[in-house]
Design an enzyme around this catalytic site. Structure first.
Site, mmCIF file in Angstrom:
data_model
loop_
_atom_site.group_PDB
_atom_site.id
_atom_site.type_symbol
_atom_site.label_atom_id
_atom_site.label_comp_id
_atom_site.label_asym_id
_atom_site.label_seq_id
_atom_site.Cartn_x
_atom_site.Cartn_y
_atom_site.Cartn_z
ATOM 1 N N LYS A 105 0.809 -1.225 0.000
ATOM 2 C CA LYS A 105 0.000 0.000 0.000
ATOM 3 C C LYS A 105 0.840 1.272 0.000
ATOM 4 C CE LYS A 105 -4.464 -1.477 1.653
ATOM 5 N NZ LYS A 105 -4.307 -2.901 2.042
ATOM 6 N N GLU A 111 -9.752 7.479 3.550
ATOM 7 C CA GLU A 111 -10.679 6.688 4.365
ATOM 8 C C GLU A 111 -10.067 5.302 4.497
ATOM 9 O OE1 GLU A 111 -11.114 4.359 1.472
ATOM 10 O OE2 GLU A 111 -11.664 6.331 0.743
ATOM 11 N N SER A 139 1.704 -9.728 -0.688
ATOM 12 C CA SER A 139 1.309 -8.314 -0.617
ATOM 13 C C SER A 139 1.700 -7.643 0.685
ATOM 14 C CB SER A 139 -0.190 -8.191 -0.844
ATOM 15 O OG SER A 139 -0.905 -9.026 0.054
HETATM 16 C C1 LIG Z 1 -5.116 -3.929 1.687
HETATM 17 C C2 LIG Z 1 -4.386 -5.188 1.452
HETATM 18 C C3 LIG Z 1 -4.764 -6.093 0.438
HETATM 19 C C4 LIG Z 1 -5.972 -5.901 -0.434
HETATM 20 O O1 LIG Z 1 -5.957 -4.755 -1.217
HETATM 21 P P1 LIG Z 1 -5.717 -4.805 -2.792
HETATM 22 O O2 LIG Z 1 -6.073 -3.437 -3.230
HETATM 23 O O3 LIG Z 1 -6.602 -5.860 -3.357
HETATM 24 O O4 LIG Z 1 -4.285 -5.125 -3.005
HETATM 25 C C5 LIG Z 1 -3.995 -7.229 0.248
HETATM 26 N N1 LIG Z 1 -2.925 -7.496 1.028
HETATM 27 C C6 LIG Z 1 -2.540 -6.669 2.017
HETATM 28 C C7 LIG Z 1 -1.355 -7.039 2.836
HETATM 29 C C8 LIG Z 1 -3.248 -5.497 2.273
HETATM 30 O O5 LIG Z 1 -2.862 -4.679 3.261
#
Ligand SMILES: *Cc1c(COP(=O)(O)O)cnc(C)c1O
Length: 423
Positions: A108, A130, A396
């Site tokens: 993010k 938000e 992610s």
């Molecule tokens: C917020 C988040 C997601 C989901 O958001 P996407 O916009 O689909 O990437 C996935 N993995 C983590 C670690 C997150 O913090």
């Protein structure tokens, strides 16, 4: 199965345009999806943002400032790790793209930093965001502190209580956290309130959106800022293995980490792109967040995409053990990738994700976010029929934020004490 039927020639043409960088088009459309469904009062702000995106994203001075901050502050490029034990257990060669190693613990930050720098160029006096689970709020608060711009984060009152550690982090980064007590007191109410704030001062405020969603140009802007993941991973994979992966996996909530990984590989026809959504408790409507599997076209939060809705078009509540995947919509580019057959989407249940998380911890010494563990679970299932293939999985984020959930599920310290004979 997609809910939108496109003729084969149309599919091929849309893929060609996507790879050529022609999508979204000037109206923000990704074929049948995307667009800009926003109140009149925001159109000027969105047009101004679109002009800024076109100007700055290709501007060498902006690009070099962003690249320098990504390197020096975020810690990019993130590693590509081979996973030897998972590879042996699953019978495929597993490589992990380590966004869990990025500053603040997830992908993010790539988006938050890029947009905070953009807000500064725009001369905005404040940034509005938000957040539901709080991860986007933390990334935005950190980026705003770094860039030197005040930050206001709207958060449902219920979420403020549920996500107390993240609220504390935002406050330490100097953000003003506004609890929203109206509506459902969660993410949906927070989005409404943040939009209301932006409408009141669209020129002085910058709205920093957290996923590849919302009205044009956000799906384009967020994709471009997250595509650094896929560009790096593609080059790293070729350098390490001498070729491209056979398949790439990423979890899909709003879709930003997945589109960041997929987009730079969309033109590599031999690479299967596979998104994994939250299968939750069951495949019954309301028990999951598997939008691409069972959603139908509709408009939510400014964009046309697939949506979890009932027969009357009412948007449904969702469930997932991972707060970051718990959203009834999905970014329009994923809806397109599915409709043209360039990417496919599956799901992993809460239990499958938790099991995969455990296996990754024990096998590799890496604690993934529960969101990312969905991608691991999807990859593990795929591996059963694809022995010997090379795969790339988007990690992610890291799972440190998930400790309260994990100790609830696995017993944690209490279980260790009980097993050691204490009560
Ligand atoms: C917020 C988040 C997601 C989901 O958001 P996407 O916009 O689909 O990437 C996935 N993995 C983590 C670690 C997150 O913090």
């Amino acid at each position: 199965m997609s809910n939108v039927e496109l003729a084969p020639a149309e599919r091929a043409e849309l893929l060609r345009r996507l790879v050529a960088g022609e999508l979204p088009d000037s109206r923000g459309r990704f074929g049948p999806f995307g667009g800009r469904y926003a109140p009149e009062t925001l159109i000027t702000a969105l047009e101004r943002l679109t002009e800024g995106v076109q100007r700055y994203l290709r501007d060498p001075a902006f690009q070099s400032e962003l690249a320098a901050e990504l390197k020096d502050w975020v810690g990019r490029p993130t590693a590509l790790s081979h996973a030897p034990t998972l590879s042996r257990r699953w019978g495929v060669e597993v490589y992990l793209k380590r966004e869990d190693l990025a500053h603040t613990g997830a992908h993010k930050i790539n988006n938050a930093l890029g947009q905070a720098l953009l807000a500064k160029r725009f001369g905005a006096k404040r940034v509005i965001a938000e957040t539901g689970a709080g991860q986007h709020g933390v990334a935005t608060a950190a980026a705003c502190a770094r860039v030197g711009i005040p930050c206001i984060v709207y958060m449902g009152a219920v979420d403020v209580l549920r996500q107390a550690p993240n609220v504390e982090r935002m406050v330490q980064f100097g953000a003003e956290v506004v609890p929203v007590k109206s509506g459902d007191k969660t993410l949906r109410a927070a989005i409404d309130e943040a939009f209301r704030d932006w409408v009141a001062d669209p020129a002085g405020s910058y709205y920093l959106l957290g996923s590849a969603l919302g009205p044009h140009p956000y799906p384009l802007l967020v994709r471009e800022l997250q595509a650094v993941i896929g560009r790096e991973a593609r080059a790293q994979f070729i350098e390490r293995t001498g070729g491209l992966p056979d398949a790439v996996f990423a979890c899909v909530g709003g879709g930003s980490n997945a589109i960041g990984l997929f987009h730079p590989l969309a033109g590599d026809a031999s690479v299967a792109l596979i998104g994994i959504e939250a299968g939750g408790r069951s495949n019954k409507l309301g028990d999951n967040a598997a939008t691409l599997a069972t959603g139908r076209p509709g408009v939510l939060h400014g964009t046309c995409s697939l949506l979890l809705q009932d027969a009357d078009g009412q948007v449904q509540e969702t469930h997932s053990v991972s707060a970051g995947l718990d959203y009834p919509g999905v970014g329009p580019e994923h809806a397109l990738l599915q409709a043209i057959g360039r990417a496919s989407y599956g799901s992993a249940t809460d239990d499958e994700a938790l099991e995969a998380l455990r296996e990754c911890c024990a096998s590799e010494g890496i604690l993934p976010a529960i969101e990312s563990a969905h991608a691991l679970a999807g990859a593990k299932r795929w591996a059963r029929n694809n022995a010997g293939k090379k795969i790339l999985i988007g990690m992610s984020g890291r799972g440190d934020k998930d400790m309260p959930t994990l100790s609830q599920v696995f017993g944690g310290a209490r279980k260790i004490l009980a097993e050691a004979g204490h009560d």
